[in-house]
Design a protein around this motif. Structure first.
Motif, PDB file in Angstrom:
ATOM      1  N   GLY A  48       1.806   9.334  -5.618  1.00  0.00           N
ATOM      2  CA  GLY A  48       2.632  10.631  -5.379  1.00  0.00           C
ATOM      3  C   GLY A  48       3.607  10.990  -6.482  1.00  0.00           C
ATOM      4  N   PHE A  49       4.257  10.152  -6.897  1.00  0.00           N
ATOM      5  CA  PHE A  49       5.261  10.426  -7.867  1.00  0.00           C
ATOM      6  C   PHE A  49       4.412  11.004  -9.252  1.00  0.00           C
ATOM      7  N   ALA A 102       9.554  14.508  -4.683  1.00  0.00           N
ATOM      8  CA  ALA A 102       8.873  14.923  -3.485  1.00  0.00           C
ATOM      9  C   ALA A 102       7.369  14.467  -3.200  1.00  0.00           C
ATOM     10  N   GLY A 103       6.824  14.448  -4.221  1.00  0.00           N
ATOM     11  CA  GLY A 103       5.327  13.843  -4.351  1.00  0.00           C
ATOM     12  C   GLY A 103       5.429  12.382  -3.703  1.00  0.00           C
ATOM     13  N   ALA A 104       6.730  11.684  -4.218  1.00  0.00           N
ATOM     14  CA  ALA A 104       6.398  10.315  -3.563  1.00  0.00           C
ATOM     15  C   ALA A 104       6.780  10.112  -2.314  1.00  0.00           C
ATOM     16  N   GLY A 105       7.822  11.045  -1.807  1.00  0.00           N
ATOM     17  CA  GLY A 105       8.157  10.978  -0.489  1.00  0.00           C
ATOM     18  C   GLY A 105       7.098  11.423   0.487  1.00  0.00           C
ATOM     19  N   LEU A 106       6.371  12.634   0.114  1.00  0.00           N
ATOM     20  CA  LEU A 106       5.135  13.015   0.948  1.00  0.00           C
ATOM     21  C   LEU A 106       4.340  11.858   1.120  1.00  0.00           C
ATOM     22  N   ALA A 107       3.804  11.390  -0.209  1.00  0.00           N
ATOM     23  CA  ALA A 107       2.689  10.567  -0.114  1.00  0.00           C
ATOM     24  C   ALA A 107       2.996   9.259   0.764  1.00  0.00           C
ATOM     25  N   GLY A 108       4.312   8.753   0.468  1.00  0.00           N
ATOM     26  CA  GLY A 108       4.762   7.539   1.140  1.00  0.00           C
ATOM     27  C   GLY A 108       5.034   7.523   2.617  1.00  0.00           C
ATOM     28  N   GLY A 109       5.522   8.790   3.004  1.00  0.00           N
ATOM     29  CA  GLY A 109       5.538   9.142   4.282  1.00  0.00           C
ATOM     30  C   GLY A 109       4.189   9.325   5.042  1.00  0.00           C
ATOM     31  N   PHE A 110       3.414  10.184   4.397  1.00  0.00           N
ATOM     32  CA  PHE A 110       1.914  10.429   5.301  1.00  0.00           C
ATOM     33  C   PHE A 110       1.342   9.132   5.106  1.00  0.00           C
ATOM     34  N   GLY A 111       1.340   8.331   4.007  1.00  0.00           N
ATOM     35  CA  GLY A 111       0.606   7.034   3.890  1.00  0.00           C
ATOM     36  C   GLY A 111       0.942   6.137   5.038  1.00  0.00           C
ATOM     37  N   TYR A 112       2.262   5.932   5.180  1.00  0.00           N
ATOM     38  CA  TYR A 112       2.889   4.841   6.083  1.00  0.00           C
ATOM     39  C   TYR A 112       2.400   5.532   7.567  1.00  0.00           C
ATOM     40  N   ARG A 171       0.807  -1.270  -0.097  1.00  0.00           N
ATOM     41  CA  ARG A 171       0.012   0.024  -0.039  1.00  0.00           C
ATOM     42  C   ARG A 171       0.859   1.120   0.068  1.00  0.00           C
ATOM     43  N   VAL A 172       2.053   1.298   0.733  1.00  0.00           N
ATOM     44  CA  VAL A 172       2.693   2.409   0.728  1.00  0.00           C
ATOM     45  C   VAL A 172       3.454   2.558  -0.419  1.00  0.00           C
ATOM     46  N   ILE A 173       3.894   1.479  -0.934  1.00  0.00           N
ATOM     47  CA  ILE A 173       4.354   1.824  -2.413  1.00  0.00           C
ATOM     48  C   ILE A 173       3.630   2.200  -3.367  1.00  0.00           C
ATOM     49  N   GLY A 174       2.361   1.515  -3.357  1.00  0.00           N
ATOM     50  CA  GLY A 174       1.202   2.191  -4.335  1.00  0.00           C
ATOM     51  C   GLY A 174       1.008   3.691  -4.317  1.00  0.00           C
ATOM     52  N   LEU A 175       0.984   4.277  -2.924  1.00  0.00           N
ATOM     53  CA  LEU A 175       0.727   5.468  -2.797  1.00  0.00           C
ATOM     54  C   LEU A 175       1.873   6.309  -3.057  1.00  0.00           C
ATOM     55  N   MET A 176       3.248   5.934  -3.068  1.00  0.00           N
ATOM     56  CA  MET A 176       4.246   6.590  -3.537  1.00  0.00           C
ATOM     57  C   MET A 176       4.296   6.800  -5.025  1.00  0.00           C
ATOM     58  N   MET A 177       3.618   5.746  -5.701  1.00  0.00           N
ATOM     59  CA  MET A 177       3.763   5.764  -7.103  1.00  0.00           C
ATOM     60  C   MET A 177       2.653   6.600  -7.645  1.00  0.00           C
TER      61      MET A 177
END
Length: 77
Positions: free
Chosen positions: A23-24, A60-70, A15-21
């Motif tokens: 966000g990317f 930056a989008g991937a990092g934010l989405a992954g961090g907040f998603g985690y 799920r976190v990797i999906g959110l990062m994608m």
């Protein structure tokens, strides 16, 4: 670690990797829009900003989405 714990951890990271994608992609699209806005004001600046802004916005989008998603997925109630 039991099988259920491993499965739960695998689903969490999927799920976190999906959110990062997502966000990317969102970060890249946001930077394309910003570049278009800048091009309307100052066309020469896009030659300098565009090659750098797309990867930076995407990461930056991937990092934010992954961090907040985690944080959201691991929050205890």
């Amino acid at each position: 670690m039991t099988g259920n714990e491993a499965r739960r951890g695998g689903r969490l990271w999927a799920r976190v990797i999906g959110l990062m994608m997502l966000g990317f992609i969102g970060g890249a699209l946001a930077m394309i829009i910003v570049n278009d806005l800048i091009a309307g004001i100052w066309q020469e600046a896009v030659l300098v900003i565009a090659p750098v802004s797309l990867p930076v916005g995407a990461l930056a989008g991937a990092g934010l989405a992954g961090g907040f998603g985690y944080r959201r997925l691991t929050r205890r109630s």
